[in-house]
Design an enzyme around this catalytic site. Structure first.
Site, short mmCIF file in Angstrom:
data_model
loop_
_atom_site.label_atom_id
_atom_site.label_comp_id
_atom_site.label_asym_id
_atom_site.label_seq_id
_atom_site.Cartn_x
_atom_site.Cartn_y
_atom_site.Cartn_z
N HIS A 167 -0.68 6.84 1.97
CA HIS A 167 -0.58 7.88 0.95
C HIS A 167 -1.44 9.11 1.25
CE1 HIS A 167 1.60 4.94 -1.23
NE2 HIS A 167 0.59 4.33 -1.80
N ASP A 191 7.19 5.89 1.36
CA ASP A 191 5.87 6.12 0.78
C ASP A 191 6.12 6.88 -0.52
OD1 ASP A 191 3.37 7.19 -0.02
OD2 ASP A 191 2.62 7.11 2.03
N HIS A 192 5.93 6.18 -1.65
CA HIS A 192 6.41 6.76 -2.91
C HIS A 192 5.66 8.04 -3.29
CE1 HIS A 192 2.98 4.48 -4.65
NE2 HIS A 192 3.02 5.40 -5.59
#
Length: 485
Positions: A246, A183-184
């Site tokens: 996110h 999950d960036h």
């Protein structure tokens, strides 16, 4: 700077796609420029259809670097491009890819003068969730699992059942410590700074609880539309794309207990404890929206009810956060593009101190901006200069240390790619987290709220604006108190 990483063969599935062009190849370029890539490595792009010769694929990568990096240093890009090739593969046929990986390893063995066991494989699955099972099966059949690490992109399934199926697929071929669910958002410096802000400062941690905090908002509006990703959004929607991933991961960082160490086992255990205390989400406290014009996008059904906007109220039933609402909001085609966390404090209720303008005072808020230039501000009240005891509002602005000598910041994908090569899973998501988050959102999937229409450039459906008591920090309430003023 020189890297002490072992030789690597990196295989990027979906190598001609948007994520690879925007993030993965620019990330590799910047790691190369900083001397962080292994001294000996090869990059193999892969997908169902070949873009042509290796040189033509390198031209595609070169164009992506020009667009998304900008001023490209040929002394860096040249050697990087020389190590990039393309091999077609599919769930049904990975024989050519296996031969290419073995040939690349043979070259690295000669260059590095090392043993085969020293060469690592990194497989990056930038593919739709439905394609993961077939690709994992192919890697297993072709005997490519050993000495490898697998990066899986969100969404991790589409509901609780499919998430568990996906875990079973990954578990059938890979050991748990080989799988990196990315999950960036967690790779962003500003997100990691939440932990430093809380646990390195006596000013904040003692006040980080239900006795002092009234509510928390995690607000990630986007100005962009779905921009040609209609097919993806039709199959995914905003809840799966943004909220179960996110925004809830941001909630985890804001709400977790002291992990006592910055390492994978400690951070994961602290987040898991927080997520276990999350109450299943009440669909009555969730608003779905769809911007007017979404149905005109390519690959979108004329009668689509897919949500492009979500606002939700969440509760954590533990001693620290009981009775404190967490409000999550995100969506496409909204009035602004921001990543803002707002911690709203309780009113001290000293009624003898009055605002100079009359009326009720605005609440004190700690505002954390998670953009490319992270900022923190705290709204405070002070005495207005003059003969009377009247209050005015002021703002403390905290300069985060962006210009520290010898600082070496990393973009999110750069940081996470480097962590995979190092084998550091601290900023990656565990299967237990995925499972629990689908559990708490399953009621919303089972009883979907009606999808309301909103105008592009607005802040979403009117019903969402009134969801938090006291309104949202961004947009409809008190816009003159924005952090950017």
């Amino acid at each position: 700077m020189t890297s002490d990483l072992p030789p690597h063969v990196l295989v990027l599935f979906g190598a001609t796609g948007d994520l690879a062009s925007r993030k993965l190849f620019p990330g590799l370029y910047r790691l190369a420029a900083a001397g962080r890539l292994p001294t000996h490595f090869a990059v193999i792009g892969s997908g169902r259809r070949s873009p042509g010769t290796d040189e033509e694929f390198r031209g595609h990568v070169r164009d992506a670097l020009a667009e998304f990096v900008g001023d490209v240093d040929e002394a860096v890009s040249g050697p990087l491009l020389d190590r990039i090739s393309f091999v077609a593969s599919s769930a049904d046929d990975g024989a050519e890819l296996a031969r290419a990986v073995e040939a690349a390893e043979d070259r690295l063995l000669g260059d590095a003068r090392c043993l085969l066991g020293d060469v690592r494989r990194l497989f990056y699955l930038s593919v739709p969730p439905g394609a993961v099972k077939g690709m994992v099966g192919m890697l297993d059949r072709e005997d490519l699992v050993s000495r490898s690490r697998l990066v899986a992109e969100k969404p991790f399934g589409t509901d609780l059942a499919t998430a568990r199926d996906l875990h079973a697929v990954l578990d059938s071929a890979f050991a748990d410590d080989q799988v990196f669910r990315i999950d960036h958002f967690l790779g962003k410096e500003a997100v990691q700074n939440i932990l430093a802000l809380r646990f390195a400062n006596g000013l904040f941690e003692p006040a980080w609880n239900r006795h002092t905090i009234e509510s928390v908002q995690i607000d990630v509006p986007e100005k962009l539309t779905v921009e040609g990703r209609g097919s993806f959004y039709e199959g995914t929607g905003c809840l799966r794309d943004m909220v179960t991933t996110h925004l809830t991961q941001l909630l985890g960082f804001v709400a977790l207990e002291d992990p006592h160490a910055f390492r994978a086992s400690a951070i994961r255990a602290a987040k898991a404890a927080t997520f276990s205390a999350l109450r299943p989400v009440d669909p009555e406290r969730v608003v779905f929206g769809q911007y007017d014009g979404y149905r005109d996008e390519p690959d979108v059904a004329d009668d689509s009810t897919v949500e492009t906007f979500v606002a939700a109220e969440l509760w954590i039933d533990n001693d620290r956060w009981r009775d404190v609402p967490f409000y999550l909001r995100t969506g496409k085609a909204l009035a602004d593009g921001r990543r803002t966390i707002t911690v709203r404090f309780r009113d001290p209720r000293h009624r003898w101190l009055k605002p100079a303008h009359g009326g009720a005072p605005e609440p004190n808020e700690l505002v954390i901006e998670l953009g490319d230039q992270p900022r923190i501000a705290i709204d405070v009240r002070a005495k207005r200069p003059g003969p009377d005891m009247a209050l005015v509002e002021g703002v403390f602005r905290l300069d985060l240390v962006c210009d520290v000598p010898d600082a070496d910041p990393l973009e999110a994908y750069e940081r996470l790619l480097l962590d995979v090569m190092r084998g550091d899973r601290t900023l990656f998501i565990s299967s237990e987290e995925v499972d629990r988050l689908w559990e708490i959102f399953q009621p919303v999937l089972d009883r979907r709220p009606a999808t309301e229409t909103y105008e592009p450039g607005s802040w979403g459906p009117a019903t969402a604006l009134a969801l938090p008591l006291g309104g949202w920090r961004l947009g409809n309430h008190a816009p003159d108190r924005e952090l950017t003023r």
